[in-house]
Design a protein around this motif. Sequence first.
Motif, PDB file in Angstrom:
ATOM      1  N   ALA A 141     -24.941 -55.961 -44.181  1.00 45.51           N
ATOM      2  CA  ALA A 141     -23.725 -55.148 -44.095  1.00 45.51           C
ATOM      3  C   ALA A 141     -23.977 -53.696 -43.699  1.00 45.51           C
ATOM      4  O   ALA A 141     -23.393 -52.778 -44.228  1.00 45.51           O
ATOM      5  N   THR A 142     -24.893 -53.492 -42.750  1.00 50.39           N
ATOM      6  CA  THR A 142     -25.189 -52.120 -42.342  1.00 50.39           C
ATOM      7  C   THR A 142     -24.709 -51.816 -40.927  1.00 50.39           C
ATOM      8  O   THR A 142     -24.756 -50.666 -40.514  1.00 50.39           O
ATOM      9  N   ARG A 143     -24.268 -52.808 -40.180  1.00 46.81           N
ATOM     10  CA  ARG A 143     -23.806 -52.562 -38.821  1.00 46.81           C
ATOM     11  C   ARG A 143     -22.817 -53.648 -38.435  1.00 46.81           C
ATOM     12  O   ARG A 143     -22.600 -54.607 -39.163  1.00 46.81           O
ATOM     13  N   ASP A 144     -22.217 -53.484 -37.261  1.00 42.25           N
ATOM     14  CA  ASP A 144     -21.263 -54.470 -36.778  1.00 42.25           C
ATOM     15  C   ASP A 144     -21.997 -55.604 -36.068  1.00 42.25           C
ATOM     16  O   ASP A 144     -22.791 -55.364 -35.157  1.00 42.25           O
ATOM     17  N   ALA A 145     -21.715 -56.824 -36.480  1.00 41.99           N
ATOM     18  CA  ALA A 145     -22.252 -57.979 -35.767  1.00 41.99           C
ATOM     19  C   ALA A 145     -21.334 -58.377 -34.622  1.00 41.99           C
ATOM     20  O   ALA A 145     -21.789 -58.809 -33.561  1.00 41.99           O
ATOM     21  N   VAL A 146     -20.020 -58.222 -34.833  1.00 47.73           N
ATOM     22  CA  VAL A 146     -19.018 -58.588 -33.828  1.00 47.73           C
ATOM     23  C   VAL A 146     -17.955 -57.499 -33.769  1.00 47.73           C
ATOM     24  O   VAL A 146     -17.492 -57.029 -34.821  1.00 47.73           O
ATOM     25  N   ARG A 147     -17.568 -57.105 -32.557  1.00 46.34           N
ATOM     26  CA  ARG A 147     -16.434 -56.206 -32.373  1.00 46.34           C
ATOM     27  C   ARG A 147     -15.537 -56.788 -31.289  1.00 46.34           C
ATOM     28  O   ARG A 147     -15.954 -56.946 -30.141  1.00 46.34           O
ATOM     29  N   VAL A 148     -14.323 -57.120 -31.666  1.00 38.27           N
ATOM     30  CA  VAL A 148     -13.297 -57.591 -30.734  1.00 38.27           C
ATOM     31  C   VAL A 148     -12.285 -56.461 -30.615  1.00 38.27           C
ATOM     32  O   VAL A 148     -11.686 -56.047 -31.604  1.00 38.27           O
ATOM     33  N   ALA A 149     -12.093 -55.933 -29.412  1.00 37.25           N
ATOM     34  CA  ALA A 149     -11.249 -54.753 -29.227  1.00 37.25           C
ATOM     35  C   ALA A 149     -10.130 -55.022 -28.231  1.00 37.25           C
ATOM     36  O   ALA A 149     -10.388 -55.282 -27.044  1.00 37.25           O
ATOM     37  N   ALA A 150      -8.881 -54.991 -28.722  1.00 36.47           N
ATOM     38  CA  ALA A 150      -7.676 -55.111 -27.893  1.00 36.47           C
ATOM     39  C   ALA A 150      -7.753 -56.294 -26.931  1.00 36.47           C
ATOM     40  O   ALA A 150      -7.427 -56.197 -25.748  1.00 36.47           O
ATOM     41  N   VAL A 151      -8.153 -57.448 -27.463  1.00 35.40           N
ATOM     42  CA  VAL A 151      -8.360 -58.629 -26.624  1.00 35.40           C
ATOM     43  C   VAL A 151      -7.048 -59.380 -26.402  1.00 35.40           C
ATOM     44  O   VAL A 151      -6.293 -59.652 -27.336  1.00 35.40           O
ATOM     45  N   ALA A 152      -6.796 -59.706 -25.149  1.00 31.25           N
ATOM     46  CA  ALA A 152      -5.655 -60.542 -24.765  1.00 31.25           C
ATOM     47  C   ALA A 152      -6.181 -61.806 -24.096  1.00 31.25           C
ATOM     48  O   ALA A 152      -7.178 -61.779 -23.368  1.00 31.25           O
ATOM     49  N   LYS A 153      -5.511 -62.914 -24.380  1.00 31.95           N
ATOM     50  CA  LYS A 153      -5.878 -64.191 -23.761  1.00 31.95           C
ATOM     51  C   LYS A 153      -4.618 -65.024 -23.587  1.00 31.95           C
ATOM     52  O   LYS A 153      -3.845 -65.211 -24.537  1.00 31.95           O
ATOM     53  N   HIS A 154      -4.399 -65.502 -22.369  1.00 32.42           N
ATOM     54  CA  HIS A 154      -3.198 -66.281 -22.058  1.00 32.42           C
ATOM     55  C   HIS A 154      -3.578 -67.706 -21.666  1.00 32.42           C
ATOM     56  O   HIS A 154      -4.625 -67.936 -21.063  1.00 32.42           O
ATOM     57  N   HIS A 155      -2.716 -68.631 -22.031  1.00 38.44           N
ATOM     58  CA  HIS A 155      -2.857 -70.025 -21.618  1.00 38.44           C
ATOM     59  C   HIS A 155      -1.608 -70.430 -20.850  1.00 38.44           C
ATOM     60  O   HIS A 155      -0.512 -69.899 -21.088  1.00 38.44           O
ATOM     61  N   THR A 156      -1.765 -71.371 -19.948  1.00 36.75           N
ATOM     62  CA  THR A 156      -0.626 -71.861 -19.182  1.00 36.75           C
ATOM     63  C   THR A 156      -0.137 -73.180 -19.756  1.00 36.75           C
ATOM     64  O   THR A 156      -0.934 -74.114 -19.953  1.00 36.75           O
ATOM     65  N   ALA A 157       1.138 -73.249 -20.072  1.00 36.76           N
ATOM     66  CA  ALA A 157       1.760 -74.475 -20.574  1.00 36.76           C
ATOM     67  C   ALA A 157       2.911 -74.831 -19.643  1.00 36.76           C
ATOM     68  O   ALA A 157       4.001 -74.252 -19.722  1.00 36.76           O
ATOM     69  N   GLY A 158       2.621 -75.756 -18.733  1.00 37.30           N
ATOM     70  CA  GLY A 158       3.628 -76.085 -17.718  1.00 37.30           C
ATOM     71  C   GLY A 158       3.861 -74.887 -16.818  1.00 37.30           C
ATOM     72  O   GLY A 158       2.938 -74.369 -16.196  1.00 37.30           O
ATOM     73  N   GLU A 159       5.114 -74.418 -16.758  1.00 34.66           N
ATOM     74  CA  GLU A 159       5.439 -73.259 -15.930  1.00 34.66           C
ATOM     75  C   GLU A 159       5.363 -71.955 -16.728  1.00 34.66           C
ATOM     76  O   GLU A 159       5.627 -70.880 -16.184  1.00 34.66           O
ATOM     77  N   HIS A 160       5.032 -72.055 -17.999  1.00 32.98           N
ATOM     78  CA  HIS A 160       5.055 -70.889 -18.871  1.00 32.98           C
ATOM     79  C   HIS A 160       3.640 -70.360 -19.115  1.00 32.98           C
ATOM     80  O   HIS A 160       2.677 -71.123 -19.210  1.00 32.98           O
ATOM     81  N   ARG A 161       3.540 -69.041 -19.228  1.00 33.56           N
ATOM     82  CA  ARG A 161       2.282 -68.377 -19.561  1.00 33.56           C
ATOM     83  C   ARG A 161       2.406 -67.875 -20.997  1.00 33.56           C
ATOM     84  O   ARG A 161       3.237 -67.023 -21.306  1.00 33.56           O
ATOM     85  N   VAL A 162       1.588 -68.442 -21.877  1.00 31.69           N
ATOM     86  CA  VAL A 162       1.689 -68.172 -23.305  1.00 31.69           C
ATOM     87  C   VAL A 162       0.553 -67.266 -23.744  1.00 31.69           C
ATOM     88  O   VAL A 162      -0.618 -67.502 -23.389  1.00 31.69           O
ATOM     89  N   ALA A 163       0.877 -66.228 -24.511  1.00 32.50           N
ATOM     90  CA  ALA A 163      -0.134 -65.304 -25.026  1.00 32.50           C
ATOM     91  C   ALA A 163      -0.735 -65.859 -26.307  1.00 32.50           C
ATOM     92  O   ALA A 163      -0.074 -65.886 -27.351  1.00 32.50           O
ATOM     93  N   ALA A 164      -1.989 -66.340 -26.237  1.00 35.01           N
ATOM     94  CA  ALA A 164      -2.679 -66.808 -27.434  1.00 35.01           C
ATOM     95  C   ALA A 164      -3.186 -65.618 -28.241  1.00 35.01           C
ATOM     96  O   ALA A 164      -3.180 -65.643 -29.469  1.00 35.01           O
ATOM     97  N   LEU A 165      -3.645 -64.584 -27.547  1.00 35.62           N
ATOM     98  CA  LEU A 165      -4.060 -63.330 -28.178  1.00 35.62           C
ATOM     99  C   LEU A 165      -3.331 -62.183 -27.494  1.00 35.62           C
ATOM    100  O   LEU A 165      -3.247 -62.144 -26.260  1.00 35.62           O
ATOM    101  N   ASP A 166      -2.836 -61.257 -28.290  1.00 39.02           N
ATOM    102  CA  ASP A 166      -2.012 -60.171 -27.760  1.00 39.02           C
ATOM    103  C   ASP A 166      -2.519 -58.834 -28.293  1.00 39.02           C
ATOM    104  O   ASP A 166      -1.951 -58.247 -29.197  1.00 39.02           O
ATOM    105  N   GLY A 167      -3.641 -58.387 -27.744  1.00 32.31           N
ATOM    106  CA  GLY A 167      -4.220 -57.126 -28.193  1.00 32.31           C
ATOM    107  C   GLY A 167      -4.902 -57.214 -29.549  1.00 32.31           C
ATOM    108  O   GLY A 167      -4.856 -56.267 -30.337  1.00 32.31           O
TER     109      GLY A 167
END
Length: 253
Positions: free
Chosen positions: A7-33
């Motif tokens: 517990a002395t440092r960061d092992a993982v840093r996720v910063a303002a991550v966005a990820k979209h998936h396509t479902a048919g004609e729709h674009r869905v935000a799985a991660l939104d910042g």
Amino acid sequence: MNAIPHATRDAVRVAAVAKHHTAGEHRVAALDGASLTVRAGTLTAVMGPSGSGKSTLLHCAAGLDRPDAGTVTVDGVDLGSLGERGLTEFRRRRIGFVFQDYNLVDALTAAQNTLLPARLAGARAGRRHALAALEEVGLRDRADHRPHQLSGGEQQRVAIARAVLSRPAVLCADEPTGALDLARGRQVLDRLRAVVDVHGGTVLMVTHDPAVAARADRVVFMADGRIVDELGADGAAPAAEAVAVRMAGLEAV
């Protein structure tokens, strides 16, 4: 390889991550910042309603998915700076994986399954290394058994032995007890706690079970692709009852 300081440092840093998936004609935000920092030498649980983005967050943190925006840093390395080959090599050396369905190779023994990722990474690992890893999860005597000869809990413990053989910077676990009964699930959680408490490793775990999450040092909650709440940031162990209450509040929205 040196052990990660507790517990002395960061092992993982996720910063303002966005990820979209396509479902048919729709674009869905799985991660939104989504943003999350995981301290080395801790076990962090991620919870949230179905579709909240928790598995996508884990996959981005583990380098299995590339985000559409934002940055993911593991063990000080920006995963976005790596090409596909470099990312594959980094995952093999510095990230361990444990999944709900074990992902063992049926034709291989427990020892051979334990060695497989290290061999693919070109590491100089042999049977004695596999036996040592299996000893840590209480399965040295099952080293020459194939998956069909093992219980679900034993298969999951082989998966943990495989994941920790090379002492990765972070072990990512996606519903590691989801297919197990209470007793076998407890054994698996004991092994994940040992990764942290005995070896100073780091575990990032997705779960839907408040009792499982309560074994973590910290529980973060997701909704609509973002981190919206957490327990354990003050150093107090999260209680299963408190976790269940927070989850019920999110599911009611």
